[in-house]
Design a protein around this motif. Structure first.
Motif, mmCIF file in Angstrom:
data_model
loop_
_atom_site.group_PDB
_atom_site.id
_atom_site.type_symbol
_atom_site.label_atom_id
_atom_site.label_comp_id
_atom_site.label_asym_id
_atom_site.label_seq_id
_atom_site.Cartn_x
_atom_site.Cartn_y
_atom_site.Cartn_z
ATOM 1 N N LEU A 425 0.829 -1.205 0.000
ATOM 2 C CA LEU A 425 0.000 0.000 0.000
ATOM 3 C C LEU A 425 0.863 1.255 0.000
ATOM 4 O O LEU A 425 1.998 1.244 0.500
ATOM 5 C CB LEU A 425 -0.924 0.011 1.221
ATOM 6 C CG LEU A 425 -1.927 -1.146 1.327
ATOM 7 C CD1 LEU A 425 -2.775 -0.987 2.580
ATOM 8 C CD2 LEU A 425 -2.801 -1.225 0.085
ATOM 9 N N ASN A 426 0.338 2.317 -0.520
ATOM 10 C CA ASN A 426 1.053 3.593 -0.550
ATOM 11 C C ASN A 426 1.067 4.240 0.831
ATOM 12 O O ASN A 426 0.177 4.006 1.658
ATOM 13 C CB ASN A 426 0.397 4.549 -1.548
ATOM 14 C CG ASN A 426 0.492 4.048 -2.972
ATOM 15 O OD1 ASN A 426 1.478 3.402 -3.345
ATOM 16 N ND2 ASN A 426 -0.529 4.334 -3.779
ATOM 17 N N ALA A 427 2.052 5.058 1.062
ATOM 18 C CA ALA A 427 2.108 5.828 2.301
ATOM 19 C C ALA A 427 0.931 6.794 2.338
ATOM 20 O O ALA A 427 0.407 7.235 1.310
ATOM 21 C CB ALA A 427 3.432 6.581 2.383
ATOM 22 N N GLY A 428 0.517 7.100 3.556
ATOM 23 C CA GLY A 428 -0.561 8.069 3.709
ATOM 24 C C GLY A 428 -1.502 7.690 4.834
ATOM 25 O O GLY A 428 -1.256 6.747 5.600
ATOM 26 N N GLU A 429 -2.600 8.426 4.948
ATOM 27 C CA GLU A 429 -3.582 8.178 5.994
ATOM 28 C C GLU A 429 -4.626 7.171 5.506
ATOM 29 O O GLU A 429 -5.049 7.199 4.345
ATOM 30 C CB GLU A 429 -4.280 9.477 6.397
ATOM 31 C CG GLU A 429 -3.397 10.420 7.193
ATOM 32 C CD GLU A 429 -4.185 11.579 7.776
ATOM 33 O OE1 GLU A 429 -5.350 11.790 7.345
ATOM 34 O OE2 GLU A 429 -3.659 12.261 8.662
ATOM 35 N N TYR A 430 -5.037 6.316 6.434
ATOM 36 C CA TYR A 430 -6.063 5.315 6.159
ATOM 37 C C TYR A 430 -7.051 5.292 7.322
ATOM 38 O O TYR A 430 -6.752 5.796 8.421
ATOM 39 C CB TYR A 430 -5.444 3.930 5.974
ATOM 40 C CG TYR A 430 -4.648 3.778 4.696
ATOM 41 C CD1 TYR A 430 -5.194 3.171 3.568
ATOM 42 C CD2 TYR A 430 -3.337 4.255 4.617
ATOM 43 C CE1 TYR A 430 -4.458 3.031 2.393
ATOM 44 C CE2 TYR A 430 -2.602 4.135 3.448
ATOM 45 C CZ TYR A 430 -3.175 3.514 2.339
ATOM 46 O OH TYR A 430 -2.449 3.398 1.182
ATOM 47 N N VAL A 431 -8.192 4.694 7.077
ATOM 48 C CA VAL A 431 -9.207 4.529 8.110
ATOM 49 C C VAL A 431 -9.426 3.030 8.344
ATOM 50 O O VAL A 431 -9.637 2.272 7.398
ATOM 51 C CB VAL A 431 -10.538 5.193 7.699
ATOM 52 C CG1 VAL A 431 -11.637 4.879 8.726
ATOM 53 C CG2 VAL A 431 -10.360 6.704 7.574
ATOM 54 N N VAL A 432 -9.367 2.630 9.606
ATOM 55 C CA VAL A 432 -9.707 1.262 9.988
ATOM 56 C C VAL A 432 -11.133 1.287 10.516
ATOM 57 O O VAL A 432 -11.438 2.008 11.475
ATOM 58 C CB VAL A 432 -8.737 0.723 11.056
ATOM 59 C CG1 VAL A 432 -9.153 -0.684 11.473
ATOM 60 C CG2 VAL A 432 -7.304 0.717 10.538
ATOM 61 N N ARG A 433 -12.004 0.518 9.887
ATOM 62 C CA ARG A 433 -13.426 0.500 10.256
ATOM 63 C C ARG A 433 -13.769 -0.864 10.838
ATOM 64 O O ARG A 433 -13.573 -1.896 10.184
ATOM 65 C CB ARG A 433 -14.281 0.802 9.038
ATOM 66 C CG ARG A 433 -15.777 0.956 9.314
ATOM 67 C CD ARG A 433 -16.550 1.300 8.053
ATOM 68 N NE ARG A 433 -16.132 2.580 7.481
ATOM 69 C CZ ARG A 433 -15.500 2.714 6.321
ATOM 70 N NH1 ARG A 433 -15.194 1.633 5.607
ATOM 71 N NH2 ARG A 433 -15.163 3.895 5.861
ATOM 72 N N ILE A 434 -14.292 -0.882 12.084
ATOM 73 C CA ILE A 434 -14.702 -2.115 12.748
ATOM 74 C C ILE A 434 -16.220 -2.157 12.716
ATOM 75 O O ILE A 434 -16.890 -1.267 13.266
ATOM 76 C CB ILE A 434 -14.181 -2.187 14.201
ATOM 77 C CG1 ILE A 434 -12.644 -2.084 14.212
ATOM 78 C CG2 ILE A 434 -14.619 -3.474 14.870
ATOM 79 C CD1 ILE A 434 -12.133 -0.702 14.523
ATOM 80 N N LYS A 435 -16.791 -3.194 12.086
ATOM 81 C CA LYS A 435 -18.223 -3.229 11.827
ATOM 82 C C LYS A 435 -18.880 -4.470 12.439
ATOM 83 O O LYS A 435 -18.284 -5.549 12.505
ATOM 84 C CB LYS A 435 -18.477 -3.234 10.311
ATOM 85 C CG LYS A 435 -17.948 -2.023 9.572
ATOM 86 C CD LYS A 435 -18.024 -2.200 8.063
ATOM 87 C CE LYS A 435 -19.440 -2.470 7.589
ATOM 88 N NZ LYS A 435 -19.484 -2.599 6.105
ATOM 89 N N SER A 436 -20.105 -4.286 12.877
ATOM 90 C CA SER A 436 -20.950 -5.380 13.338
ATOM 91 C C SER A 436 -22.365 -5.090 12.860
ATOM 92 O O SER A 436 -23.004 -4.132 13.321
ATOM 93 C CB SER A 436 -20.918 -5.508 14.859
ATOM 94 O OG SER A 436 -21.747 -6.560 15.305
ATOM 95 N N MET A 437 -22.821 -5.899 11.913
ATOM 96 C CA MET A 437 -24.100 -5.640 11.263
ATOM 97 C C MET A 437 -24.102 -4.212 10.718
ATOM 98 O O MET A 437 -23.221 -3.823 9.992
ATOM 99 C CB MET A 437 -25.262 -5.914 12.218
ATOM 100 C CG MET A 437 -25.347 -7.367 12.662
ATOM 101 S SD MET A 437 -25.645 -8.498 11.261
ATOM 102 C CE MET A 437 -25.908 -10.016 12.123
ATOM 103 N N GLY A 438 -25.048 -3.371 11.137
ATOM 104 C CA GLY A 438 -25.133 -2.025 10.573
ATOM 105 C C GLY A 438 -24.398 -0.965 11.336
ATOM 106 O O GLY A 438 -24.454 0.222 10.976
ATOM 107 N N ASN A 439 -23.673 -1.347 12.398
ATOM 108 C CA ASN A 439 -22.971 -0.372 13.233
ATOM 109 C C ASN A 439 -21.469 -0.440 12.993
ATOM 110 O O ASN A 439 -20.943 -1.474 12.579
ATOM 111 C CB ASN A 439 -23.281 -0.620 14.709
ATOM 112 C CG ASN A 439 -24.768 -0.498 15.006
ATOM 113 O OD1 ASN A 439 -25.406 0.489 14.625
ATOM 114 N ND2 ASN A 439 -25.333 -1.500 15.669
ATOM 115 N N ALA A 440 -20.778 0.682 13.264
ATOM 116 C CA ALA A 440 -19.342 0.719 12.986
ATOM 117 C C ALA A 440 -18.656 1.768 13.851
ATOM 118 O O ALA A 440 -19.268 2.752 14.278
ATOM 119 C CB ALA A 440 -19.085 1.018 11.512
#
Length: 449
Positions: A425-440
């Motif tokens: 992956l390229n350097a930079g900012e990313y978002v880690v999203r933790i999901k359970s059904m419709g919530n995150a």
């Protein structure tokens, strides 16, 4: 005075369900996710064709029947002490009492083999591995070593077999994968006593979180619940969260020729670097609990817990201040209750099948998860660690700042870790999203190259 609590189940009428308590609702069920294992020399887990966790939970007024293959959702192995076995399908049905009772007669000692079942269907063993000292030959014998020892100085498996445990602190006995101790990964302990996690990424049933009451992680063969390492200091649920402590300590001895009660016995080896204190179970002595957070001779106490607000007798998976496993580890050396759990081939009475809800975690439950994301900033590998017990599958997405999902993993119930290999992956900012059904919930991640 010791107390015991009874879970009362009310039968409404024939054909109608009985009330559902923690002994019914706490099991992690799965029929689709398959297990995996490591073999020595290969750091990529090999996929198996056996469903993990438990597969079916049925109950009556008096019993719960748990069908399980005995395979955890975290990878098992490798077993680096030459153990030729792998974790294999146990095809088991455990019959567990819903109304456990205190044993008021002669106490029942824990035994070799299963003495409990974790909520993922994996077996709990006590301290022993079948090896003991043989005085006539001045050597160890029994168990995997062959022959038979004296049975006087019995080797502690947690110490003697440490080199053969996987990262999750488990190993198989003729295919029966089991834990003798707290089922949390070695590399999450505050002081490392095994480096197996350095070579083979693995996990455990739960991760210790010292800030909250530990989860209910299993049931002993007398039907009483087993919790992790932390609980309320006082039995009435007050006093804050503390580490529950074993009341067994190492004896101050150099020669092994008596038990801690003064009984003279056949000699074992002298205390040495080869056979240090703690190598044998008889190296420990019991002292009556000195405060509310010290456990009794069975490694438990009567107390209030989140699942049992009215209180019940509970065992705890004890650890020391470094989170290393502390004798007698979970249950023992005797059971508090009447040992009645049996392994059956079929269910011989009318039962109700328990089907867990599949609504996922609420937004509030997600936000209350204790999550570590490390390293951050990262380069080639990122780890997301959920502290505590994951009761429902979590989806973890790694997205760039445009919202495009670049990587996705699942943390299954009964596991705690997701790994992302980010070297491409390229350097930079990313978002880690933790999901359970419709919530995150989200966390920010910075990649540097």
């Amino acid at each position: 005075m010791k107390q015991t609590a009874v879970i009362i189940l009310f039968a409404i009428s024939h054909g109608m369900a009985f009330s559902q308590g923690p002994a019914i609702t706490s099991w992690l069920q799965n029929t689709t996710l398959m297990g995996s294992h490591y073999v020595s020399g290969n750091s990529t887990a090999i996929q198996d064709n056996v469903p993990v966790n438990t597969q079916l939970v049925q109950y009556s007024a008096s019993w719960v029947y748990v069908t399980t293959n005995g395979i955890p959702s975290y990878p098992t192995g490798p077993f680096l002490d030459g153990n030729p076995s792998q974790a294999t399908d146990q095809n088991a049905i455990f019959k567990i009492p819903l109304n456990p009772t205190q044993n008021t007669g002669t106490l029942t000692a824990t035994n070799a083999g299963n003495i409990g079942v974790f909520i993922n269907g994996v077996a709990l063993f006590d301290y022993r591995d079948g090896v003991s000292w043989k005085n006539s030959s001045n050597a160890l014998a029994g168990g995997p070593l062959g022959g038979m020892g004296d049975g006087v100085w019995n080797r502690d498996a947690v110490v003697g077999e440490r080199g053969g445990f996987d990262c999750a602190k488990g190993h198989p006995a003729m295919g029966n994968y089991h834990h003798h101790q707290n089922p949390s990964a070695f590399d999450l302990d505050l002081q490392l006593v095994s480096t197996v996690c350095n070579l083979y990424d693995s996990d455990g049933l739960y991760a210790i979180d010292s800030t909250v009451h530990s989860p209910l992680i299993g049931f002993a063969y007398d039907g009483f619940p087993i919790y992790g390492a932390y609980g309320f200091k006082n039995a009435d649920g007050t006093g804050g969260i503390v580490r529950m402590k074993s009341s067994f300590t190492l004896r101050n001895i150099t020669a092994r020729n008596t038990y801690y009660d003064g009984t003279s016995v056949t000699s074992g080896p002298a205390v040495s670097a080869t056979y240090p204190l703690g190598y044998f179970r008889e190296d420990y002595e019991f002292t009556a609990p000195v405060s509310a957070d010290y456990l009794d001779i069975h490694n438990g106490r009567f107390c209030i817990t989140p699942e049992y607000p009215a209180g019940i007798y509970c065992y705890f998976a004890t650890v020391d201040e470094n989170w290393n496993s502390a004798y007698p580890y979970v249950v023992g050396p005797t059971f508090y209750g009447n040992k009645v759990v049996t392994k059956v081939t079929s269910v011989g009475e009318t039962t109700t099948t328990y089907t867990p809800t599949t609504n996922g975690l609420t937004q509030s439950e997600l936000e209350n998860l204790n999550i570590d994301l490390f390293p951050n900033p990262a380069t080639d590998l990122v780890t997301l660690q959920v502290n505590g017990l994951v009761k429902e599958n979590l989806t973890v997405e790694l997205a760039d700042m445009t919202g495009r999902i670049v990587l996705e993993k699942v943390i299954p119930s009964g596991s705690t870790i997701a790994f992302f290999e980010t070297q491409t992956l390229n350097a930079g900012e990313y978002v880690v999203r933790i999901k359970s059904m419709g919530n995150a919930i989200t966390r920010k991640l910075l990649l540097v190259k």
